[in-house]
Design a protein around this motif. Structure first.
Motif, PDB file in Angstrom:
ATOM      1  N   HIS A  86       0.808  -1.340  -0.053  1.00 56.40           N
ATOM      2  CA  HIS A  86       0.092   0.233  -0.148  1.00 56.40           C
ATOM      3  C   HIS A  86       0.892   1.069   0.101  1.00 56.40           C
ATOM      4  CE1 HIS A  86      -3.827   2.131   1.439  1.00 56.40           C
ATOM      5  NE2 HIS A  86      -3.565   2.449   0.405  1.00 56.40           N
ATOM      6  N   ASN A  87       1.440   1.400  -1.105  1.00 54.32           N
ATOM      7  CA  ASN A  87       2.121   2.915  -1.311  1.00 54.32           C
ATOM      8  C   ASN A  87       2.020   3.176  -2.563  1.00 54.32           C
ATOM      9  OD1 ASN A  87       3.897   1.132  -2.811  1.00 54.32           O
ATOM     10  ND2 ASN A  87       5.469   1.437  -1.685  1.00 54.32           N
ATOM     11  N   LEU A  88       2.639   4.217  -3.118  1.00 58.78           N
ATOM     12  CA  LEU A  88       2.352   4.900  -4.482  1.00 58.78           C
ATOM     13  C   LEU A  88       2.751   3.895  -5.450  1.00 58.78           C
ATOM     14  CD1 LEU A  88       3.647   8.691  -3.849  1.00 58.78           C
ATOM     15  CD2 LEU A  88       1.199   7.755  -4.134  1.00 58.78           C
ATOM     16  N   ASN A 105      -4.522  -1.356   5.893  1.00 57.07           N
ATOM     17  CA  ASN A 105      -4.605   0.080   6.497  1.00 57.07           C
ATOM     18  C   ASN A 105      -3.064   0.262   7.179  1.00 57.07           C
ATOM     19  OD1 ASN A 105      -4.824   2.672   7.929  1.00 57.07           O
ATOM     20  ND2 ASN A 105      -6.412   1.747   9.193  1.00 57.07           N
ATOM     21  N   LYS A 106      -2.209   1.067   6.736  1.00 58.16           N
ATOM     22  CA  LYS A 106      -0.963   1.306   7.196  1.00 58.16           C
ATOM     23  C   LYS A 106      -0.863   2.297   8.430  1.00 58.16           C
ATOM     24  CE  LYS A 106       2.678   1.364   4.325  1.00 58.16           C
ATOM     25  NZ  LYS A 106       3.491   1.760   3.120  1.00 58.16           N
ATOM     26  N   ILE A 107      -1.969   2.715   8.841  1.00 58.36           N
ATOM     27  CA  ILE A 107      -2.117   3.721  10.098  1.00 58.36           C
ATOM     28  C   ILE A 107      -1.054   4.710   9.867  1.00 58.36           C
ATOM     29  CG2 ILE A 107      -3.819   2.032  11.216  1.00 58.36           C
ATOM     30  CD1 ILE A 107      -1.181   1.413  13.051  1.00 58.36           C
ATOM     31  N   ASN A 108      -0.687   5.285   8.978  1.00 55.84           N
ATOM     32  CA  ASN A 108       0.335   6.318   8.842  1.00 55.84           C
ATOM     33  C   ASN A 108       0.077   7.574   9.670  1.00 55.84           C
ATOM     34  OD1 ASN A 108       2.293   4.623   7.347  1.00 55.84           O
ATOM     35  ND2 ASN A 108       1.769   5.417   5.346  1.00 55.84           N
ATOM     36  N   ILE A 109      -1.056   7.952   9.618  1.00 52.41           N
ATOM     37  CA  ILE A 109      -1.640   9.152  10.301  1.00 52.41           C
ATOM     38  C   ILE A 109      -1.179   8.939  11.869  1.00 52.41           C
ATOM     39  CG2 ILE A 109      -3.386  10.504  10.885  1.00 52.41           C
ATOM     40  CD1 ILE A 109      -4.321  10.298   7.973  1.00 52.41           C
ATOM     41  N   GLU A 110      -1.709   7.646  12.156  1.00 50.28           N
ATOM     42  CA  GLU A 110      -1.652   7.302  13.764  1.00 50.28           C
ATOM     43  C   GLU A 110      -0.194   7.322  14.033  1.00 50.28           C
ATOM     44  OE1 GLU A 110      -5.687   5.799  12.426  1.00 50.28           O
ATOM     45  OE2 GLU A 110      -3.538   6.046  11.541  1.00 50.28           O
ATOM     46  N   LYS A 111       0.620   6.805  13.236  1.00 47.10           N
ATOM     47  CA  LYS A 111       2.179   6.576  13.499  1.00 47.10           C
ATOM     48  C   LYS A 111       2.630   7.973  13.609  1.00 47.10           C
ATOM     49  CE  LYS A 111       2.796   1.960  11.639  1.00 47.10           C
ATOM     50  NZ  LYS A 111       3.408   1.273  10.436  1.00 47.10           N
ATOM     51  N   TRP A 112       2.266   8.861  12.456  1.00 47.63           N
ATOM     52  CA  TRP A 112       2.818  10.233  12.498  1.00 47.63           C
ATOM     53  C   TRP A 112       2.475  11.102  13.600  1.00 47.63           C
ATOM     54  CZ3 TRP A 112       0.574  15.233  12.241  1.00 47.63           C
ATOM     55  CH2 TRP A 112       1.792  16.161  11.834  1.00 47.63           C
ATOM     56  N   LEU A 113       1.183  10.782  14.255  1.00 54.17           N
ATOM     57  CA  LEU A 113       0.972  11.570  15.513  1.00 54.17           C
ATOM     58  C   LEU A 113       1.862  11.036  16.583  1.00 54.17           C
ATOM     59  CD1 LEU A 113      -2.825  11.634  14.718  1.00 54.17           C
ATOM     60  CD2 LEU A 113      -1.375  13.697  14.716  1.00 54.17           C
ATOM     61  N   MET A 114       1.814   9.866  16.676  1.00 55.16           N
ATOM     62  CA  MET A 114       2.609   9.280  17.757  1.00 55.16           C
ATOM     63  C   MET A 114       4.328   9.744  17.746  1.00 55.16           C
ATOM     64  SD  MET A 114       2.352   7.391  20.598  1.00 55.16           S
ATOM     65  CE  MET A 114       3.439   6.510  21.865  1.00 55.16           C
ATOM     66  N   LYS A 125      -3.808  -3.237  18.048  1.00 54.95           N
ATOM     67  CA  LYS A 125      -3.877  -4.508  17.124  1.00 54.95           C
ATOM     68  C   LYS A 125      -2.540  -4.717  16.229  1.00 54.95           C
ATOM     69  CE  LYS A 125      -7.678  -4.614  15.195  1.00 54.95           C
ATOM     70  NZ  LYS A 125      -9.033  -4.291  14.269  1.00 54.95           N
ATOM     71  N   HIS A 126      -2.160  -5.935  16.300  1.00 59.84           N
ATOM     72  CA  HIS A 126      -0.944  -6.500  15.548  1.00 59.84           C
ATOM     73  C   HIS A 126      -1.129  -6.345  13.879  1.00 59.84           C
ATOM     74  CE1 HIS A 126       2.678  -8.623  14.391  1.00 59.84           C
ATOM     75  NE2 HIS A 126       3.275  -8.713  15.658  1.00 59.84           N
ATOM     76  N   ILE A 127      -0.048  -6.217  13.476  1.00 63.16           N
ATOM     77  CA  ILE A 127      -0.053  -5.888  11.635  1.00 63.16           C
ATOM     78  C   ILE A 127      -0.466  -7.147  11.206  1.00 63.16           C
ATOM     79  CG2 ILE A 127       2.380  -6.504  11.304  1.00 63.16           C
ATOM     80  CD1 ILE A 127       2.332  -4.360   9.272  1.00 63.16           C
ATOM     81  N   VAL A 128      -0.072  -8.422  11.856  1.00 64.95           N
ATOM     82  CA  VAL A 128      -0.749  -9.419  11.077  1.00 64.95           C
ATOM     83  C   VAL A 128      -2.357  -9.373  10.958  1.00 64.95           C
ATOM     84  CG1 VAL A 128      -0.902 -12.047  11.351  1.00 64.95           C
ATOM     85  CG2 VAL A 128       1.201 -10.773  11.656  1.00 64.95           C
ATOM     86  N   ASP A 129      -2.994  -8.940  12.169  1.00 64.21           N
ATOM     87  CA  ASP A 129      -4.417  -8.767  12.073  1.00 64.21           C
ATOM     88  C   ASP A 129      -5.058  -7.908  11.046  1.00 64.21           C
ATOM     89  OD1 ASP A 129      -4.849 -11.021  14.379  1.00 64.21           O
ATOM     90  OD2 ASP A 129      -3.814  -9.370  15.493  1.00 64.21           O
ATOM     91  N   ARG A 130      -4.192  -6.831  11.051  1.00 64.65           N
ATOM     92  CA  ARG A 130      -4.529  -5.778  10.111  1.00 64.65           C
ATOM     93  C   ARG A 130      -4.207  -6.539   8.679  1.00 64.65           C
ATOM     94  NH1 ARG A 130      -1.644  -1.506   9.875  1.00 64.65           N
ATOM     95  NH2 ARG A 130       0.112  -1.866  11.515  1.00 64.65           N
ATOM     96  N   PRO A 298      10.827  10.715  26.631  1.00 59.71           N
ATOM     97  CA  PRO A 298      10.057  11.754  25.818  1.00 59.71           C
ATOM     98  C   PRO A 298      10.375  11.778  24.306  1.00 59.71           C
ATOM     99  CG  PRO A 298      11.598  12.968  27.099  1.00 59.71           C
ATOM    100  CD  PRO A 298      11.887  11.560  27.464  1.00 59.71           C
ATOM    101  N   CYS A 299      11.652  11.503  23.921  1.00 61.56           N
ATOM    102  CA  CYS A 299      11.791  11.392  22.530  1.00 61.56           C
ATOM    103  C   CYS A 299      11.608  10.214  21.615  1.00 61.56           C
ATOM    104  CB  CYS A 299      13.527  11.428  22.392  1.00 61.56           C
ATOM    105  SG  CYS A 299      14.322  10.413  23.250  1.00 61.56           S
ATOM    106  N   ARG A 300      10.926   9.032  22.426  1.00 66.70           N
ATOM    107  CA  ARG A 300      10.530   7.852  21.907  1.00 66.70           C
ATOM    108  C   ARG A 300       9.155   7.521  21.829  1.00 66.70           C
ATOM    109  NH1 ARG A 300       9.904   2.492  24.302  1.00 66.70           N
ATOM    110  NH2 ARG A 300      10.979   0.778  22.717  1.00 66.70           N
ATOM    111  N   PRO A 301       8.681   7.189  20.548  1.00 66.33           N
ATOM    112  CA  PRO A 301       9.584   6.601  19.152  1.00 66.33           C
ATOM    113  C   PRO A 301       9.759   8.410  18.489  1.00 66.33           C
ATOM    114  CG  PRO A 301       7.111   6.481  19.013  1.00 66.33           C
ATOM    115  CD  PRO A 301       7.087   7.032  20.232  1.00 66.33           C
ATOM    116  N   CYS A 302      10.975   8.053  17.910  1.00 71.52           N
ATOM    117  CA  CYS A 302      11.590   9.163  17.277  1.00 71.52           C
ATOM    118  C   CYS A 302      11.305   9.040  15.843  1.00 71.52           C
ATOM    119  CB  CYS A 302      12.809   9.355  17.414  1.00 71.52           C
ATOM    120  SG  CYS A 302      14.091   8.397  17.164  1.00 71.52           S
ATOM    121  N   SER A 303      10.964   7.562  15.339  1.00 72.38           N
ATOM    122  CA  SER A 303      10.704   7.336  13.885  1.00 72.38           C
ATOM    123  C   SER A 303       9.961   6.394  13.838  1.00 72.38           C
ATOM    124  CB  SER A 303      11.909   7.113  13.178  1.00 72.38           C
ATOM    125  OG  SER A 303      11.862   6.525  12.169  1.00 72.38           O
ATOM    126  N   LYS A 304       9.061   5.843  12.792  1.00 69.63           N
ATOM    127  CA  LYS A 304       8.352   4.642  12.593  1.00 69.63           C
ATOM    128  C   LYS A 304       9.223   3.605  12.036  1.00 69.63           C
ATOM    129  CE  LYS A 304       6.319   5.629   8.046  1.00 69.63           C
ATOM    130  NZ  LYS A 304       5.160   5.658   7.290  1.00 69.63           N
TER     131      LYS A 304
END
Length: 333
Positions: A86-88, A105-114, A125-130, A298-304
């Motif tokens: 699921h990318n371009l 669903n890659k939940i990219n928005i939720e990851k970015w907010l985190m 939910k684990h990615i396998v279940d998604r 406070p800095c973690r996670p710094c990246s997905k």
């Protein structure tokens, strides 16, 4: 579904761990709907992970771009594309193939907010279940059997022959590498862990980890064997399958260990298990995994995904990992 024997194309272009995490989708599709013909599309360097899988009829290789790939695949006349990447690039492929498709669903928005604001809106939910939700429209159910990894006969390793120092002793498999440096346990931490562990260890990793493995093995020549850069992926999987326990950061070898239902010490640096990529084990497992992570930074996670160096320059997410906790877990055999 009009076709009595539907042909499905599952797409996951990379990487090792992500492809292993798609294997329950393949198994559940084929065992619950034997009439389905399953094809898999990935990059050439990862095709060997899927080729031995008995649930897959054919593995296809990604070409230079989506249009070229679609041209090669057009004659297959797929009934559905199941997009687990699921990318371009895969969007371009689906557009060119012009067949019905479903994407996970890659939940990219939720990851970015985190990552950006530390707002935890991540699903529990684990990615396998998604991944499995992507094929739920077909009536596929999770069978609870965990992950699969199939080793070709040529990759089966005889430990006493390949590693006579280990012989038939119980040993720990220790993965020293990862795709990004901020997922790796620093060398000084690895040295301390190896010093504290009483069991023999086999170090696993790619060519880029060979020097790190050599530095460790030179220090503990009787106890530690460096196999980094010396084994094919399937051979590393064979070593993991025979290990008493596995220590690994968030990397592909960790997911291969989960496929063999091994006791796992899962070490986390700049990424977090809440992204849904922790070890995925069978529902009836007797080997629950153990996490090693530094909570409350406070800095973690710094990246997905990860970085080559710590953005904050202190790397506390790994520097504060307790080596004694890892060694105590390993020594409890």
């Amino acid at each position: 579904m009009k076709n009595p024997q539907p042909k499905l194309l599952l797409v996951r272009l990379s990487s090792i761990g992500d492809i292993v995490l798609t294997t329950p989708v393949l198994r559940c599709l084929k065992t619950q709907f034997p009439q389905f013909e399953l094809h898999y599309l990935t990059k050439v360097q990862f095709a060997g992970i899927v080729t031995p899988n008995p649930y897959v009829s054919r593995v296809h290789i990604w070409q230079n771009n989506a249009r070229q790939t679609a041209a090669v695949l057009a004659s297959e006349n797929f009934d559905y594309v199941i997009d687990l990447h699921h990318n371009l690039r895969t969007l371009g492929l689906k557009t060119a193939l012009r067949v019905p498709s479903h994407s996970f669903n890659k939940i990219n928005i939720e990851k970015w907010l985190m990552v950006r604001f530390k707002w935890n809106l991540l699903p529990n939910k684990h990615i396998v279940d998604r991944y499995l939700e992507t094929v739920s429209f077909l009536g596929v159910k999770n069978d609870g059997c965990g992950l699969d990894f199939f080793i070709s006969p040529d990759d089966e390793v005889q430990i006493p022959d390949m590693f006579p120092q280990i012989g038939r002793q119980p040993f720990i498999a220790l993965a020293v590498g990862a795709a990004h440096a901020t997922k790796k346990l620093p060398l000084k931490k690895l040295l301390t862990v190896c010093e504290l562990i009483k069991q023999p260890l086999i170090l696993l990793g790619g060519r880029e980890d060979a020097e790190t493995g050599e530095q460790i093995a030179r220090r503990f020549s009787r106890q530690v064997v460096n196999a980094c850069g010396q084994l094919r992926l399937g051979q590393s999987a064979s070593v993991i399958k025979q290990a008493a326990k596995v220590i690994s950061p968030d990397t592909g070898l960790m997911h291969i260990a989960a496929a063999f239902n091994k006791p796992i010490m899962s070490i986390w640096g700049n990424t977090i298990p809440q992204f849904g990529m922790y070890p995925y084990l069978p529902a009836n497992t007797q080997n629950p995994f153990t996490l090693a992570e530094v909570k409350g930074l406070p800095c973690r996670p710094c990246s997905k995904i990860g970085y080559e160096t710590c953005p904050q320059k202190h790397f506390r997410c790994m520097e504060m990992i307790n080596e004694n906790d890892i060694a105590d877990w390993a020594n409890a055999i």
